[in-house]
Design a protein around this motif. Structure first.
Motif, PDB file in Angstrom:
ATOM      1  N   ALA A  22       0.831  -1.200   0.000  1.00 16.91           N
ATOM      2  CA  ALA A  22       0.000   0.000   0.000  1.00 16.91           C
ATOM      3  C   ALA A  22       0.862   1.245   0.000  1.00 16.91           C
ATOM      4  CB  ALA A  22      -0.927   0.006   1.212  1.00 16.91           C
ATOM      5  N   GLU A  24      -0.112   4.072   1.125  1.00 19.42           N
ATOM      6  CA  GLU A  24      -0.362   4.667   2.438  1.00 19.42           C
ATOM      7  C   GLU A  24      -0.996   3.608   3.332  1.00 19.42           C
ATOM      8  OE1 GLU A  24      -2.551   8.288   2.313  1.00 19.42           O
ATOM      9  OE2 GLU A  24      -1.461   9.053   0.567  1.00 19.42           O
ATOM     10  N   ASP A  26      -3.310   3.740   5.515  1.00 20.40           N
ATOM     11  CA  ASP A  26      -4.767   3.783   5.662  1.00 20.40           C
ATOM     12  C   ASP A  26      -5.488   3.647   4.328  1.00 20.40           C
ATOM     13  OD1 ASP A  26      -3.813   6.192   4.734  1.00 20.40           O
ATOM     14  OD2 ASP A  26      -5.310   7.391   5.789  1.00 20.40           O
ATOM     15  N   LYS A  27      -4.738   3.396   3.248  1.00 21.69           N
ATOM     16  CA  LYS A  27      -5.353   3.236   1.937  1.00 21.69           C
ATOM     17  C   LYS A  27      -4.851   1.946   1.301  1.00 21.69           C
ATOM     18  CE  LYS A  27      -6.046   8.128   0.829  1.00 21.69           C
ATOM     19  NZ  LYS A  27      -5.740   9.221  -0.140  1.00 21.69           N
ATOM     20  N   THR A  30      -6.467  -1.204  -4.277  1.00 23.16           N
ATOM     21  CA  THR A  30      -7.750  -1.646  -4.837  1.00 23.16           C
ATOM     22  C   THR A  30      -7.634  -1.649  -6.353  1.00 23.16           C
ATOM     23  OG1 THR A  30      -8.608   0.608  -4.861  1.00 23.16           O
ATOM     24  CG2 THR A  30      -9.107  -0.738  -2.905  1.00 23.16           C
ATOM     25  N   GLN A  49      -4.871   0.957  -8.021  1.00 18.88           N
ATOM     26  CA  GLN A  49      -4.494   2.208  -7.359  1.00 18.88           C
ATOM     27  C   GLN A  49      -3.960   1.902  -5.957  1.00 18.88           C
ATOM     28  OE1 GLN A  49      -7.997   4.649  -7.252  1.00 18.88           O
ATOM     29  NE2 GLN A  49      -9.061   3.394  -5.734  1.00 18.88           N
ATOM     30  N   ASN A  50      -3.212   2.879  -5.433  1.00 18.78           N
ATOM     31  CA  ASN A  50      -2.598   2.803  -4.101  1.00 18.78           C
ATOM     32  C   ASN A  50      -1.518   1.722  -3.999  1.00 18.78           C
ATOM     33  OD1 ASN A  50      -4.391   4.815  -3.301  1.00 18.78           O
ATOM     34  ND2 ASN A  50      -5.891   3.334  -2.538  1.00 18.78           N
TER      35      ASN A  50
END
Length: 331
Positions: A22, A24, A26-27, A30, A49-50
């Motif tokens: 990830a 981040e 907290d993200k 996906t 993404q992410n």
């Protein structure tokens, strides 16, 4: 009336799978795989993404997990930007996805793969979960083992070529000795035709010259009037063609047997080579010894190639093959 062109479209939604990719905390990553079929062609789009770009490259894969082993179609790398987003598409014939010969409808898993064989994202068609990762890991394990076997086979083939050179050198040396001493015998008495064309002791000299730089060992066995040498498989600055190896054995039923014997000799890193002498100091026969326990697991080919006798010495033991170099036969 005009026929309607066939068209279908569906999505496979990605969920985070293996952690640590990830951008981040907290993200979580996906994305989705979009599959569009039209007139016999399939367009497969991967959107993510992410994802951490530095942990790439990321490979888009479709998997038929109903098969065992599973069928894996690696579509290509996904282009990821510095913000962790990427969208890439590929187009194939719908009955041959990524040269797998597999129809698009057979694939029920889509995933994102890293070079370390981890899966940051994955998704499946339908609600039924299949244990596709375990099947895939088993497939990778089998492929790895196959590559290792192919590597060993290649190494053995290279060793075989080296030892074949040794066999030719021995035969040439014996041929020259035969020619030289055949002339001597003929000049001395044309009426005498010896059973051996090599002068007594000369064949032994050929082997002694080859073995002079190798370690001679004392082994007490049932074979009397015998000398033994320890032959390491790896020796720097030594020409393999001068190594007394299994290729000296020329027998129609034993084509290059030394290739397979490496499986047993690698355990100790060496084998034993013995010469049994007659009363005149000439070679009576030679003996090959492979160290091992007195059980079928350590017996090369269960004795089918001549290693039928187990001999104990000191606190060790070895399976031996006795060979007559005059007749080319195993005793």
């Amino acid at each position: 009336m005009t026929n309607k062109k066939s068209y279908s479209r569906y999505f496979i939604i990605f969920q985070e799978d293996d952690k640590g990719f990830a951008i981040e905390s907290d993200k979580p990553p996906t994305g989705y795989a979009k599959i569009e079929n039209k007139n016999g062609r399939s367009k497969v789009t991967f959107y993510v993404q992410n994802l951490l770009v530095e942990k790439g490259p990321y490979t888009a894969c479709l998997i038929d997990a109903t098969k065992n082993p599973p069928v894996v179609a690696k579509l290509g790398n996904i282009n990821i930007n510095e913000n962790g987003m990427g969208e890439t598409w590929w187009e194939f014939r719908e009955d041959d996805i990524a040269n797998t010969g597999h129809h698009i409808d057979r694939f029920n898993v889509a995933c994102v793969l890293t070079q370390e064989n981890l899966f940051p994202l994955s998704g499946q068609v339908g609600r039924e979960n299949t244990n596709w990762k375990e099947k895939l890991l088993n497939l990778e394990r089998e492929e790895s083992e196959q590559k290792e076997e192919e590597k060993e086979e290649k190494e053995d083939t290279q060793e075989a070529k080296k030892f074949e050179e040794y066999e030719k050198a021995i035969k040439e040396a014996i041929k020259n000795i035969e020619k030289e001493h055949k002339e001597d015998i003929k000049n001395e008495d044309e009426d005498i035709k010896p059973s051996r064309q090599i002068k007594e002791g000369d064949f032994a000299k050929v082997f002694h010259n080859i073995l002079k730089d190798l370690e001679e060992v004392k082994i007490e066995t049932e074979f009397e009037n015998t000398r033994w040498w320890k032959i390491p498989l790896e020796r720097p600055y030594f020409e393999p063609k001068y190594m007394p190896y299994y290729c000296i054995i020329y027998h129609l039923l034993l084509a290059y047997p030394y290739i397979n014997y490496l499986t047993w000799t690698r355990k100790s890193g060496y084998y034993y080579f013995g010469i049994k002498y007659d009363d005149d100091g000439e070679i009576d026969y030679v003996i090959y010894g492979i160290e091992g326990e007195n059980n079928p697991k350590d017996q090369p080919f269960f004795g089918a190639t001549g290693f039928r006798r187990w001999v104990g010495f000191q606190d060790k033991g070895m399976w031996v093959m006795v060979y007559n170099p005059w007749t080319g036969m195993i005793i």
